[in-house]
Design a protein around this motif. Structure first.
Motif, PDB file in Angstrom:
ATOM      1  N   ALA A   9      68.753   7.887  11.851  1.00 32.66           N
ATOM      2  CA  ALA A   9      67.830   7.508  12.730  1.00 32.66           C
ATOM      3  C   ALA A   9      67.268   9.114  13.521  1.00 32.66           C
ATOM      4  CB  ALA A   9      68.700   6.794  14.196  1.00 32.66           C
ATOM      5  N   MET A  10      68.023  10.038  13.316  1.00 24.71           N
ATOM      6  CA  MET A  10      67.567  11.523  13.682  1.00 24.71           C
ATOM      7  C   MET A  10      66.494  12.046  12.704  1.00 24.71           C
ATOM      8  SD  MET A  10      68.555  12.061  16.666  1.00 24.71           S
ATOM      9  CE  MET A  10      67.793  13.513  16.807  1.00 24.71           C
ATOM     10  N   SER A  11      66.821  11.671  11.318  1.00 28.87           N
ATOM     11  CA  SER A  11      65.788  12.132  10.664  1.00 28.87           C
ATOM     12  C   SER A  11      64.496  11.449  10.553  1.00 28.87           C
ATOM     13  CB  SER A  11      66.314  11.905   8.911  1.00 28.87           C
ATOM     14  OG  SER A  11      66.453  10.622   8.927  1.00 28.87           O
ATOM     15  N   SER A  12      64.428  10.142  10.825  1.00 28.55           N
ATOM     16  CA  SER A  12      63.221   9.547  11.275  1.00 28.55           C
ATOM     17  C   SER A  12      62.347  10.050  12.705  1.00 28.55           C
ATOM     18  CB  SER A  12      63.254   8.024  11.306  1.00 28.55           C
ATOM     19  OG  SER A  12      64.234   7.742  12.646  1.00 28.55           O
ATOM     20  N   VAL A  13      63.353  10.539  13.642  1.00 27.93           N
ATOM     21  CA  VAL A  13      62.705  10.991  14.851  1.00 27.93           C
ATOM     22  C   VAL A  13      62.147  12.342  14.504  1.00 27.93           C
ATOM     23  CG1 VAL A  13      63.342  12.185  16.992  1.00 27.93           C
ATOM     24  CG2 VAL A  13      64.270   9.815  16.311  1.00 27.93           C
ATOM     25  N   LEU A  14      62.715  13.293  13.739  1.00 22.30           N
ATOM     26  CA  LEU A  14      62.273  14.609  13.342  1.00 22.30           C
ATOM     27  C   LEU A  14      60.917  14.467  12.289  1.00 22.30           C
ATOM     28  CD1 LEU A  14      65.862  16.334  12.729  1.00 22.30           C
ATOM     29  CD2 LEU A  14      64.204  16.584  14.624  1.00 22.30           C
ATOM     30  N   ARG A  15      60.725  13.348  11.695  1.00 22.50           N
ATOM     31  CA  ARG A  15      59.754  13.377  10.758  1.00 22.50           C
ATOM     32  C   ARG A  15      58.326  12.668  11.704  1.00 22.50           C
ATOM     33  NH1 ARG A  15      62.592  10.171   6.268  1.00 22.50           N
ATOM     34  NH2 ARG A  15      62.901   8.797   7.957  1.00 22.50           N
ATOM     35  N   ASN A  16      58.523  12.254  12.957  1.00 27.42           N
ATOM     36  CA  ASN A  16      57.415  11.733  13.588  1.00 27.42           C
ATOM     37  C   ASN A  16      57.003  12.800  14.616  1.00 27.42           C
ATOM     38  OD1 ASN A  16      55.949  10.385  15.579  1.00 27.42           O
ATOM     39  ND2 ASN A  16      57.730   9.442  16.606  1.00 27.42           N
ATOM     40  N   PRO A  17      55.580  13.125  14.389  1.00 29.89           N
ATOM     41  CA  PRO A  17      54.837  14.165  14.964  1.00 29.89           C
ATOM     42  C   PRO A  17      54.837  14.007  16.582  1.00 29.89           C
ATOM     43  CG  PRO A  17      53.123  12.666  13.821  1.00 29.89           C
ATOM     44  CD  PRO A  17      54.769  12.030  13.400  1.00 29.89           C
ATOM     45  N   ALA A  18      54.989  12.916  17.098  1.00 28.70           N
ATOM     46  CA  ALA A  18      55.096  12.593  18.586  1.00 28.70           C
ATOM     47  C   ALA A  18      56.282  13.458  18.992  1.00 28.70           C
ATOM     48  CB  ALA A  18      55.128  11.325  19.023  1.00 28.70           C
ATOM     49  N   PHE A  19      57.552  13.727  18.275  1.00 30.47           N
ATOM     50  CA  PHE A  19      58.658  14.271  18.723  1.00 30.47           C
ATOM     51  C   PHE A  19      58.363  15.912  18.818  1.00 30.47           C
ATOM     52  CE2 PHE A  19      62.249  16.982  17.520  1.00 30.47           C
ATOM     53  CZ  PHE A  19      63.202  16.613  18.724  1.00 30.47           C
ATOM     54  N   TYR A  20      57.412  16.475  18.144  1.00 30.35           N
ATOM     55  CA  TYR A  20      57.136  17.901  18.265  1.00 30.35           C
ATOM     56  C   TYR A  20      56.013  18.110  19.375  1.00 30.35           C
ATOM     57  CZ  TYR A  20      59.682  18.235  14.083  1.00 30.35           C
ATOM     58  OH  TYR A  20      60.613  18.462  13.158  1.00 30.35           O
ATOM     59  N   VAL A  21      55.253  16.915  19.439  1.00 23.02           N
ATOM     60  CA  VAL A  21      54.217  16.945  20.730  1.00 23.02           C
ATOM     61  C   VAL A  21      54.990  16.995  21.914  1.00 23.02           C
ATOM     62  CG1 VAL A  21      52.457  15.812  21.979  1.00 23.02           C
ATOM     63  CG2 VAL A  21      52.198  15.950  19.557  1.00 23.02           C
ATOM     64  N   ARG A  22      55.924  16.152  22.054  1.00 21.43           N
ATOM     65  CA  ARG A  22      56.867  16.014  23.262  1.00 21.43           C
ATOM     66  C   ARG A  22      57.512  17.269  23.581  1.00 21.43           C
ATOM     67  NH1 ARG A  22      55.238  11.235  24.815  1.00 21.43           N
ATOM     68  NH2 ARG A  22      55.559   9.696  23.324  1.00 21.43           N
ATOM     69  N   LEU A  23      58.107  18.000  22.754  1.00 24.33           N
ATOM     70  CA  LEU A  23      58.779  19.491  22.636  1.00 24.33           C
ATOM     71  C   LEU A  23      57.739  20.333  23.455  1.00 24.33           C
ATOM     72  CD1 LEU A  23      60.812  19.866  19.378  1.00 24.33           C
ATOM     73  CD2 LEU A  23      61.853  19.206  21.915  1.00 24.33           C
ATOM     74  N   LEU A  24      56.388  20.211  22.838  1.00 22.86           N
ATOM     75  CA  LEU A  24      55.321  20.966  23.574  1.00 22.86           C
ATOM     76  C   LEU A  24      55.071  20.745  24.944  1.00 22.86           C
ATOM     77  CD1 LEU A  24      52.997  21.532  20.479  1.00 22.86           C
ATOM     78  CD2 LEU A  24      54.726  23.323  21.356  1.00 22.86           C
ATOM     79  N   GLU A  25      55.145  19.464  25.258  1.00 21.36           N
ATOM     80  CA  GLU A  25      54.894  18.957  26.467  1.00 21.36           C
ATOM     81  C   GLU A  25      56.189  19.412  27.442  1.00 21.36           C
ATOM     82  OE1 GLU A  25      52.602  14.936  25.299  1.00 21.36           O
ATOM     83  OE2 GLU A  25      54.851  14.924  25.936  1.00 21.36           O
ATOM     84  N   VAL A  26      57.399  19.700  27.104  1.00 15.38           N
ATOM     85  CA  VAL A  26      58.524  19.865  27.703  1.00 15.38           C
ATOM     86  C   VAL A  26      58.406  21.439  28.359  1.00 15.38           C
ATOM     87  CG1 VAL A  26      60.974  20.386  27.490  1.00 15.38           C
ATOM     88  CG2 VAL A  26      60.118  18.208  26.951  1.00 15.38           C
TER      89      VAL A  26
END
Length: 171
Positions: A9-26
């Motif tokens: 599950a975490m590998s699928s989250v880390l492959r999602n570009p939205a995850f990195y956009v969210r980190l930048l939003e934080v």
């Protein structure tokens, strides 16, 4: 078994570009409210044309962007575990991204306009000028990030709707 499932599950989250956009939003949300809270006032007067509402709105939007991004990061992880319906997650993502993009845009326009009225009239120390300009720049950056999140959410919603679900896809 359970640790393998979480690793998948975490590998699928880390492959999602939205995850990195969210980190930048934080990070963007933290910068917005931190610079205004720390250097937004001089002796009790707001650097944005002496309007406390401008400082308060900037801090509020920064906090909302930070909390919204953290909430969506948590939903990303929960959705990857399969504990939430994909279309429900997409609708929540669209709503939160739309709202925060709008709030950040209004904040950007409001603070930029108030700073325009001040720029050149006052002799602030450079740290106060830099803080105000940084807050405005990161509000603009935040608008772009939330719009990217909105586009990704709409694309995910359309993809989920093409599988023959009962709800029509967005146009």
């Amino acid at each position: 078994f359970f640790s393998g499932f979480i690793r998948f599950a975490m590998s699928s989250v880390l492959r999602n570009p939205a995850f990195y956009v969210r980190l930048l939003e934080v990070v963007s949300g933290i910068i917005i409210f931190a610079v205004i809270a720390d250097n937004g006032k001089i002796e009790g007067h707001c650097v944005f044309n002496d309007k406390d509402s401008a400082c308060n709105y900037g801090i509020g939007v920064g906090v909302l962007c930070f909390v919204g991004a953290l909430m969506m990061l948590a939903l990303d992880i929960v959705a990857s575990l399969g504990n939430i319906a994909s279309r429900t997650y997409s609708v929540i993502d669209i709503a939160v991204s739309s709202l925060l993009a709008l709030l950040a845009f209004v904040g950007f326009c409001f603070l930029a306009d108030e700073w325009r009225k001040v720029d050149g009239k006052s002799d602030f120390e450079s740290k106060y000028k830099n803080a105000a300009q940084s807050a405005i720049a990161f509000l603009f950056f935040s608008v772009v990030l939330w719009i990217v999140s909105l586009i990704l959410a709409v694309l995910r919603h359309r993809k989920d709707g093409s599988g023959g679900g009962s709800s029509p896809a967005l146009v």
